[in-house]
Design an enzyme around this catalytic site. Sequence first.
Site, mmCIF file in Angstrom:
data_model
loop_
_atom_site.group_PDB
_atom_site.id
_atom_site.type_symbol
_atom_site.label_atom_id
_atom_site.label_comp_id
_atom_site.label_asym_id
_atom_site.label_seq_id
_atom_site.Cartn_x
_atom_site.Cartn_y
_atom_site.Cartn_z
ATOM 1 N N THR A 221 -72.575 31.821 -51.812
ATOM 2 C CA THR A 221 -72.013 31.757 -50.469
ATOM 3 C C THR A 221 -71.753 30.305 -50.055
ATOM 4 O O THR A 221 -72.369 29.398 -50.583
ATOM 5 C CB THR A 221 -73.058 32.377 -49.526
ATOM 6 O OG1 THR A 221 -73.292 33.699 -49.978
ATOM 7 C CG2 THR A 221 -72.635 32.377 -48.095
ATOM 8 N N GLY A 251 -73.988 42.055 -47.998
ATOM 9 C CA GLY A 251 -75.125 41.145 -48.105
ATOM 10 C C GLY A 251 -75.467 40.528 -46.759
ATOM 11 O O GLY A 251 -75.094 41.054 -45.705
ATOM 12 N N GLY A 275 -79.085 38.110 -50.969
ATOM 13 C CA GLY A 275 -78.842 38.616 -49.623
ATOM 14 C C GLY A 275 -79.806 39.669 -49.138
ATOM 15 O O GLY A 275 -80.191 39.676 -47.966
#
Lengths: 355, 355
Positions: A221, A251, A275
């Site tokens: 991410t 997530g 996540g």
Amino acid sequence: MKNYLLLLAAAVMLSCNTSTSSPADVAQDQMSQESKEPNFGIVLHGGAGTILKENMSDSMEQAYRQKLEEAIRTGHQILEEGGTAVEAVQRTINILEDSPLFNAGKGAVFTNEGTNELDASIMDGSDLNAGAVAGVTTVKNPIDLAIEVMRNSPHVMLAGKGAEEFAASVGTELVDPEYFYTESRFRSLQRIKESEKTQLDHDDQQAALTPWEYRDSKFGTVGAAALDRHGNLAAGTSTGGMTNKRWGRIGDAPIIGAGTYANNNTCAVSSTGWGEFFIRGVVAYDISALMEYKGLSLAEAAREVIQKKNPALGGDGGIVAIDKDGNIVMEFNTAGMYRASMNKKGDLQIGIYGE
Amino acid sequence: MKNYLLLLAAAVMLSCNTSTSSPADVAQDQMSQESKEPNFGIVLHGGAGTILKENMSDSMEQAYRQKLEEAIRTGHQILEEGGTAVEAVQRTINILEDSPLFNAGKGAVFTNEGTNELDASIMDGSDLNAGAVAGVTTVKNPIDLAIEVMRNSPHVMLAGKGAEEFAASVGTELVDPEYFYTESRFRSLQRIKESEKTQLDHDDQQAALTPWEYRDSKFGTVGAAALDRHGNLAAGTSTGGMTNKRWGRIGDAPIIGAGTYANNNTCAVSSTGWGEFFIRGVVAYDISALMEYKGLSLAEAAREVIQKKNPALGGDGGIVAIDKDGNIVMEFNTAGMYRASMNKKGDLQIGIYGE
């Protein structure tokens, strides 16, 4: 008698605190003088995981460092010129979304079905307004759509086709899903699928992934957190999710409280990591709550959550955060985390591996 | 000298606590004797909103009371027989999901497109495991699917078609989307759509909704929280979302931390209300954090969040919760909330309107 003794005790304790000015007090006074100038700063991450120097070519490392610097300088300049924390977070994330190096926007990983499904979220610490999108396939910069949801819809979270209809109605830039095709991400999907088959068949050693490759299919991410000159905090997160994800998995990135949280009373936080564990730990809000309710500093709160609570659950990853006084934290429990920060003075920090 | 005085003060304060046993102490001792017997209990809600006696027929009120009692007794019996908090929450919610009276399962409201999209979530306080589904259209009991996600997938949250593929793979009961058609809910959608047109056209007074009808299009989730004889807490929430919702809107019901939270160290919470504000306030986890970090009781924490923080943001709704000692709270800032609870002794409480 009981009351009298309590009063005596209180008086004794009070008297211990009325000492003359120490050098520490003087330093404190100087600091509070300085803090009258509005502080500002920004911090970003480009994903946490098993990022080791031995697996990285010099040219690749150089490419990452350049992009991290470009992104953080973009956000910092906005803040320096008096722009808002939300705008600084948005433009910083845009740079990372537009680069194929990170698992967000252009560089999003592939789902099990060979598609790219993107998630993002934003929170404005000044009014606790927030926006999030999940599972969009045609939005070039999902963080932009999250901001549209926050500003121009009565909702916080939109998903899938509906989110894309909303995107079209507000004029967010859409692209053909082909835009998100990158050969390296597509090869990652093939390798992970082969590896899964291998785990079932035990007959194809060539396709087997190293444990860290498999673990890191969950990561990557991007996100940023900023404090602007007006004293407002904001945080945002954007992701392509996990390689080979299926069943419409969502997530932590688009979950307010888990992937993103900002509150002018405490701090702004963006998460990256496995996540599922960040959702269960309500990680981003937990850091804020430890500051607000328990009086911890941002650094203490981040350490407690990322070094103790998250690993105790079985998760891993990291966060970047900035507090209302401009203190910056980049905390992770993985081998590395792509990260950068710039404070009011323009001090630039860029990191990839552990210290 | 400073240290000596501090020691003296501490000694003085300590000595103040060594008094002889008072009647209050004896009562305390009796209570701790009783608390050695494992406590248990369960509480549910069937949605909060502008629920006023003058808008409710006697027969309708009777129907609600009967269903609330049936649901809470079902969960209570499971706990009494030594069943788990997760099972008690599941079966209690199943009763509400299978009734057309509540906006969950069978009675789910319609989206703008005339479909029914259901969300649910569950959290197990014993290991902080959790499961959630969003936007499913063919799952008879979404809380059952959330439990399957928690137990039989590596994920916490699945959405849309993918969640339904997972449902099929684990054998969760699926129904034709027609199953969710109820005439009264469909009429609500038509009325709200007409009212929206009216707000634009200013020419059709007949279709106009009262303000509370319009507001309450956002409400009507069901949920439960339980403590079992083994000391484990669980909470779950299930909803059809808001009437006339569009753009794939996701509310707080499937968001861990907002709609649902459970932690054996503190409490189990299920929310109902204007979902956007519950997400922004991270309501369910905030109650737990106020207990854990600030030492508030469940009742104090729930009051702080529902009577102060939530209205300050501009939201409304309520929560039901039970703490690790079996204390039950049903807190709401709306005119009413369908609710019921039963403690270890079998004391039954059912409520619909404000006190």
